[in-house]
Design a protein around this motif. Structure first.
Motif, PDB file in Angstrom:
ATOM      1  N   UNK A  17       0.263 -49.549  44.185  1.00  0.00           N
ATOM      2  CA  UNK A  17       0.500 -48.827  42.934  1.00  0.00           C
ATOM      3  C   UNK A  17       1.681 -49.404  42.166  1.00  0.00           C
ATOM      4  N   UNK A  18       2.683 -49.886  42.870  1.00  0.00           N
ATOM      5  CA  UNK A  18       3.862 -50.471  42.218  1.00  0.00           C
ATOM      6  C   UNK A  18       3.526 -51.785  41.517  1.00  0.00           C
ATOM      7  N   UNK A  19       2.404 -52.379  41.855  1.00  0.00           N
ATOM      8  CA  UNK A  19       1.974 -53.630  41.224  1.00  0.00           C
ATOM      9  C   UNK A  19       1.254 -53.408  39.897  1.00  0.00           C
ATOM     10  N   UNK A  20       0.823 -52.188  39.637  1.00  0.00           N
ATOM     11  CA  UNK A  20       0.047 -51.896  38.428  1.00  0.00           C
ATOM     12  C   UNK A  20       0.925 -51.858  37.195  1.00  0.00           C
ATOM     13  N   UNK A  21       0.350 -52.285  36.085  1.00  0.00           N
ATOM     14  CA  UNK A  21       1.038 -52.180  34.805  1.00  0.00           C
ATOM     15  C   UNK A  21       0.986 -50.753  34.295  1.00  0.00           C
ATOM     16  N   UNK A  22       2.005 -50.340  33.600  1.00  0.00           N
ATOM     17  CA  UNK A  22       1.961 -49.059  32.897  1.00  0.00           C
ATOM     18  C   UNK A  22       1.129 -49.245  31.634  1.00  0.00           C
ATOM     19  N   UNK A  23       0.781 -48.154  30.983  1.00  0.00           N
ATOM     20  CA  UNK A  23       0.038 -48.255  29.726  1.00  0.00           C
ATOM     21  C   UNK A  23       0.794 -49.066  28.684  1.00  0.00           C
ATOM     22  N   UNK A  24       2.101 -48.873  28.589  1.00  0.00           N
ATOM     23  CA  UNK A  24       2.922 -49.631  27.629  1.00  0.00           C
ATOM     24  C   UNK A  24       2.951 -51.123  27.967  1.00  0.00           C
ATOM     25  N   UNK A  25       3.071 -51.439  29.253  1.00  0.00           N
ATOM     26  CA  UNK A  25       3.112 -52.847  29.667  1.00  0.00           C
ATOM     27  C   UNK A  25       1.764 -53.526  29.403  1.00  0.00           C
ATOM     28  N   UNK A  26       0.690 -52.774  29.545  1.00  0.00           N
ATOM     29  CA  UNK A  26      -0.642 -53.330  29.338  1.00  0.00           C
ATOM     30  C   UNK A  26      -0.877 -53.669  27.879  1.00  0.00           C
ATOM     31  N   UNK A  27      -0.354 -52.852  26.993  1.00  0.00           N
ATOM     32  CA  UNK A  27      -0.535 -53.080  25.558  1.00  0.00           C
ATOM     33  C   UNK A  27       0.168 -54.348  25.185  1.00  0.00           C
TER      34      UNK A  27
END
Length: 88
Positions: free
Chosen positions: A78-88
């Motif tokens: 889970x710590x490897x996943x991008x946040x919504x802001x990082x994905x944008x």
């Protein structure tokens, strides 16, 4: 599914010190039979793992072993996943 190769399935498998890679097939979403074939059974089989909008393109991780710490593995991934802001 790799962002640099949308059309090819990439498989990497490891068991102990043996590693296998395979990039010889394409996703079912690219198969015209999944849309146009008259055989509904075939179309259903080709579409069984589909999720809009990507079809059957996906990433999977499989861990096989005894006494795995599922929650610890889950937390690390889970710590490897991008946040919504990082994905944008």
């Amino acid at each position: 599914w790799m962002t640099i190769a949308h059309d090819f399935k990439g498989v990497v498998g490891q068991a102990g010190n043996m590693i296998r890679t395979d990039f010889n097939s394409t996703w079912n979403v690219l198969n015209r039979q999944a849309y146009e074939d008259e055989d509904e059974t075939l179309k259903t089989r080709l579409r069984e793992d589909w999720v809009a909008p990507y079809g059957d393109r996906r990433q999977e991780l499989v861990f096989i072993g005894q006494h795995l710490k599922h929650s610890a593995i889950h937390d690390i991934l889970d710590k490897c996943l991008l946040t919504g802001d990082e994905f944008e």
